[in-house]
Scaffold this motif. Structure first.
Motif, PDB file in Angstrom:
ATOM      1  N   ILE A  82      -0.331  13.285   8.813  1.00 37.66           N
ATOM      2  CA  ILE A  82       0.714  14.021   8.577  1.00 37.66           C
ATOM      3  C   ILE A  82       0.920  14.724   7.220  1.00 37.66           C
ATOM      4  CG2 ILE A  82       3.171  13.877   8.903  1.00 37.66           C
ATOM      5  CD1 ILE A  82       3.074  12.033  11.253  1.00 37.66           C
ATOM      6  N   LEU A  83       0.843  13.579   6.324  1.00 37.99           N
ATOM      7  CA  LEU A  83       0.898  14.202   4.810  1.00 37.99           C
ATOM      8  C   LEU A  83      -0.042  15.098   4.354  1.00 37.99           C
ATOM      9  CD1 LEU A  83       2.148  13.492   2.225  1.00 37.99           C
ATOM     10  CD2 LEU A  83       0.797  11.807   1.778  1.00 37.99           C
ATOM     11  N   THR A  84      -1.415  14.928   5.087  1.00 35.87           N
ATOM     12  CA  THR A  84      -2.405  16.079   4.806  1.00 35.87           C
ATOM     13  C   THR A  84      -2.116  17.488   5.252  1.00 35.87           C
ATOM     14  OG1 THR A  84      -4.181  14.238   4.958  1.00 35.87           O
ATOM     15  CG2 THR A  84      -4.764  16.454   5.158  1.00 35.87           C
ATOM     16  N   LEU A  85      -1.607  17.350   6.196  1.00 35.84           N
ATOM     17  CA  LEU A  85      -1.129  18.721   7.090  1.00 35.84           C
ATOM     18  C   LEU A  85      -0.140  19.353   6.104  1.00 35.84           C
ATOM     19  CD1 LEU A  85      -1.489  18.388  10.892  1.00 35.84           C
ATOM     20  CD2 LEU A  85      -2.947  19.668   9.191  1.00 35.84           C
ATOM     21  N   ALA A 132       0.888  -1.171  -0.091  1.00 34.69           N
ATOM     22  CA  ALA A 132       0.035  -0.001  -0.002  1.00 34.69           C
ATOM     23  C   ALA A 132       0.722   1.231  -0.096  1.00 34.69           C
ATOM     24  CB  ALA A 132      -0.793   0.107   1.073  1.00 34.69           C
ATOM     25  N   SER A 133       1.981   1.250   0.801  1.00 32.73           N
ATOM     26  CA  SER A 133       2.854   2.393   1.085  1.00 32.73           C
ATOM     27  C   SER A 133       3.364   2.725  -0.482  1.00 32.73           C
ATOM     28  CB  SER A 133       3.838   2.277   1.947  1.00 32.73           C
ATOM     29  OG  SER A 133       4.585   1.438   1.739  1.00 32.73           O
ATOM     30  N   ARG A 134       3.840   1.679  -1.039  1.00 32.30           N
ATOM     31  CA  ARG A 134       4.398   1.699  -2.518  1.00 32.30           C
ATOM     32  C   ARG A 134       3.198   2.240  -3.599  1.00 32.30           C
ATOM     33  NH1 ARG A 134       5.987  -3.242  -3.678  1.00 32.30           N
ATOM     34  NH2 ARG A 134       7.698  -2.772  -2.344  1.00 32.30           N
ATOM     35  N   VAL A 135       1.960   1.802  -3.488  1.00 29.82           N
ATOM     36  CA  VAL A 135       0.951   2.623  -4.138  1.00 29.82           C
ATOM     37  C   VAL A 135       0.750   3.916  -3.882  1.00 29.82           C
ATOM     38  CG1 VAL A 135      -1.465   2.285  -4.647  1.00 29.82           C
ATOM     39  CG2 VAL A 135      -0.089   0.165  -4.573  1.00 29.82           C
ATOM     40  N   TYR A 136       0.653   4.257  -2.858  1.00 26.14           N
ATOM     41  CA  TYR A 136       0.470   5.740  -2.568  1.00 26.14           C
ATOM     42  C   TYR A 136       1.723   6.641  -2.750  1.00 26.14           C
ATOM     43  CZ  TYR A 136      -3.121   4.768   1.108  1.00 26.14           C
ATOM     44  OH  TYR A 136      -4.305   4.252   1.507  1.00 26.14           O
ATOM     45  N   ARG A 191      -8.853  14.299  -6.966  1.00 21.66           N
ATOM     46  CA  ARG A 191      -8.371  13.175  -7.054  1.00 21.66           C
ATOM     47  C   ARG A 191      -7.319  13.028  -6.073  1.00 21.66           C
ATOM     48  NH1 ARG A 191      -5.618  10.027 -12.144  1.00 21.66           N
ATOM     49  NH2 ARG A 191      -4.682   8.166 -10.980  1.00 21.66           N
ATOM     50  N   ILE A 192      -6.540  14.106  -5.568  1.00 20.43           N
ATOM     51  CA  ILE A 192      -5.608  14.085  -4.615  1.00 20.43           C
ATOM     52  C   ILE A 192      -6.498  13.897  -3.159  1.00 20.43           C
ATOM     53  CG2 ILE A 192      -5.026  16.459  -4.103  1.00 20.43           C
ATOM     54  CD1 ILE A 192      -2.031  15.483  -4.047  1.00 20.43           C
ATOM     55  N   GLU A 193      -7.488  14.546  -3.011  1.00 19.18           N
ATOM     56  CA  GLU A 193      -8.270  14.628  -2.042  1.00 19.18           C
ATOM     57  C   GLU A 193      -8.712  13.398  -1.620  1.00 19.18           C
ATOM     58  OE1 GLU A 193     -11.279  17.598  -1.359  1.00 19.18           O
ATOM     59  OE2 GLU A 193      -9.795  19.246  -1.348  1.00 19.18           O
ATOM     60  N   GLN A 194      -9.235  12.602  -2.713  1.00 15.12           N
ATOM     61  CA  GLN A 194      -9.759  11.181  -2.513  1.00 15.12           C
ATOM     62  C   GLN A 194      -8.646  10.288  -1.840  1.00 15.12           C
ATOM     63  OE1 GLN A 194     -11.826   9.355  -5.918  1.00 15.12           O
ATOM     64  NE2 GLN A 194     -12.197  11.664  -6.658  1.00 15.12           N
ATOM     65  N   LEU A 195      -7.391  10.340  -2.732  1.00 14.26           N
ATOM     66  CA  LEU A 195      -6.299   9.483  -2.086  1.00 14.26           C
ATOM     67  C   LEU A 195      -5.933   9.759  -0.777  1.00 14.26           C
ATOM     68  CD1 LEU A 195      -4.285   7.534  -3.104  1.00 14.26           C
ATOM     69  CD2 LEU A 195      -2.571   9.283  -3.507  1.00 14.26           C
ATOM     70  N   ILE A 196      -5.799  10.986  -0.202  1.00 11.53           N
ATOM     71  CA  ILE A 196      -5.221  11.533   1.018  1.00 11.53           C
ATOM     72  C   ILE A 196      -6.287  11.088   2.009  1.00 11.53           C
ATOM     73  CG2 ILE A 196      -4.628  13.432   2.391  1.00 11.53           C
ATOM     74  CD1 ILE A 196      -2.642  12.528   0.423  1.00 11.53           C
ATOM     75  N   ASP A 197      -7.725  11.209   1.587  1.00  6.06           N
ATOM     76  CA  ASP A 197      -8.626  10.693   2.549  1.00  6.06           C
ATOM     77  C   ASP A 197      -8.736   9.403   2.870  1.00  6.06           C
ATOM     78  OD1 ASP A 197     -10.003  13.257   2.794  1.00  6.06           O
ATOM     79  OD2 ASP A 197     -11.434  13.071   1.284  1.00  6.06           O
ATOM     80  N   ILE A 198      -8.210   8.405   1.940  1.00  7.47           N
ATOM     81  CA  ILE A 198      -8.103   6.961   2.055  1.00  7.47           C
ATOM     82  C   ILE A 198      -6.870   6.993   2.995  1.00  7.47           C
ATOM     83  CG2 ILE A 198      -7.756   5.076   0.898  1.00  7.47           C
ATOM     84  CD1 ILE A 198      -9.024   6.129  -1.625  1.00  7.47           C
ATOM     85  N   CYS A 199      -5.712   7.746   2.888  1.00  6.19           N
ATOM     86  CA  CYS A 199      -4.417   7.347   3.381  1.00  6.19           C
ATOM     87  C   CYS A 199      -4.803   7.817   4.959  1.00  6.19           C
ATOM     88  CB  CYS A 199      -3.615   8.290   2.832  1.00  6.19           C
ATOM     89  SG  CYS A 199      -1.914   7.796   3.335  1.00  6.19           S
ATOM     90  N   ARG A 200      -5.566   8.780   5.251  1.00  4.06           N
ATOM     91  CA  ARG A 200      -5.899   9.187   6.659  1.00  4.06           C
ATOM     92  C   ARG A 200      -6.450   7.800   7.401  1.00  4.06           C
ATOM     93  NH1 ARG A 200      -7.232  14.414   4.779  1.00  4.06           N
ATOM     94  NH2 ARG A 200      -9.392  13.885   5.070  1.00  4.06           N
TER      95      ARG A 200
END
Length: 362
Positions: free
Chosen positions: A333-336, A133-137, A289-298
């Motif tokens: 952390i990434l979001t902030l 997952a971290s590689r996919v992100y 798109r990036i908001e979707q990805l970051i929301d999932i990552c959170r």
């Protein structure tokens, strides 16, 4: 310079969550493929791959039993068609699998597949890895926040990545950097500053010289150099902020010295601002798109609690923003961090607009 103690000895692979899987499906990253990583592990033997200087490349060329080889070749050609074409069989007869190489070094233990067009001898590579997952992100963030688009596929436990062309950083530093002109060295110094800033902003770690490539492009009467990451295993995993800043790895010492020799502090600061501004523009342009990805990552877990605790403290001390102390995982952390870059860019832009209006009225 950083040393090996900066890095964890072994990074675990994290599974793709249901939400991340749906995201990949929505953006056509999830496509059924006819072969999996574990299938390629069934090789019968291998031989060491040496470079032109007879040095061990840390790759081995694997071979398979005759009764398996034909099926594996057909499947790999099909994967190439899915990755680079429309997925049909019509190009299969013109393709040949020249080599299947296995890397014995590093975390991901990838397979490198060499596919050749038999009509004209053109060839290309792609990589087969275990899904993490971290590689996919990391791949998705590189696609959206860097100057480069990436082509990759994820299906169940297998990740297919296209080859990123360029001169490996360690090879370039050793063999080509000493031959560069002073002007080229100054340009490389600039690119390293920007690359360093970009990695830190999006928390891409472990950019030692063998994890990025130098890409030369001929432009009129000179060569333009760019730096591209090629390894995304260490996206948002380590706890030390220095891991996300290529300048602190001893393998990049000569690049850091180049910056010191060729750039004044004002220029370094200027290039950092330029890169932050470019990243902010990319965040804004791909906002949904990036908001979707970051929301999932959170909502995901892609690191250890002790790493999260350490990184949020170090970033808070670096940026002086108390909000980081409340972060519970790497996604927060990434979001902030990305919000900080975007907010600063928008504030500066608004200030310039106001000042311009005042100048016009006066």
């Amino acid at each position: 310079m950083a040393d090996e103690k900066l890095m964890s000895k072994k990074k675990p692979a994290y599974p793709v969550s249901e939400k991340l899987d749906r995201y990949l499906d929505h953006y056509n990253r999830k496509i059924e493929i006819p072969i999996f990583y574990d299938d390629l592990l069934r090789f019968a033997g291998s031989v060491v791959v040496y470079d032109d200087n007879d040095e061990d490349t840390l790759w081995v060329r694997v071979y398979y039993e005759d009764h398996e080889r034909q099926e594996i070749d057909v499947s790999l050609k099909k994967v190439y068609s899915i990755l680079h074409s429309d997925g049909s069989d019509r190009i299969m007869e013109y393709l040949n699998v020249d080599a299947v190489d296995y890397c014995t070094f590093g975390n991901s233990k990838p397979f490198r597949i060499k596919i050749r067009n038999i009509l004209n001898d053109n060839f290309t590579y792609f990589y087969v890895k275990k899904t993490d997952a971290s590689r996919v992100y990391g791949l998705e963030l590189e696609h959206m926040l860097s100057p480069y688009n990436l082509n990759f596929l994820v299906y169940k436990d297998t990740l297919i990545e296209e080859h990123i062309a360029g001169i490996p950083g360690d090879v370039f530093i050793k063999e080509m950097l000493p031959k560069c002109t002073e002007s080229e060295k100054a340009q490389l110094a600039k690119e390293f500053v920007k690359f360093n800033e970009r990695c830190m902003i999006r928390l891409l770690g472990d950019m030692r010289s063998y994890n990025y490539v130098i890409v030369p492009t001929h432009d009129f009467d000179h060569v333009v150099y760019k730096i591209r990451a090629i390894d995304f295993d260490q996206q948002c995993f380590e706890g030390k902020l220095k891991v996300y800043r290529p300048q602190f790895f001893k393998e990049n010492y000569l690049m850091v010295e180049l910056v010191r020799e060729k750039l004044q502090k004002y220029s370094v600061d200027q290039y950092k601002v330029e890169e932050r501004s470019i990243v902010a523009k990319r965040i804004i342009s791909s906002e949904d798109r990036i908001e979707q990805l970051i929301d999932i990552c959170r909502e995901d877990s892609i690191s250890l609690d002790k790493h999260v605790e350490m990184l949020r403290s170090e970033i808070q001390a670096f940026i002086l923003d108390m909000k980081f102390k409340q972060c519970k995982n790497m996604g927060e952390i990434l979001t902030l961090g990305l919000d900080f870059v975007k907010r600063n860019y928008e504030n500066v832009s608004m200030k310039q607009i106001i000042e311009n209006k005042i100048d016009i009225k006066s």
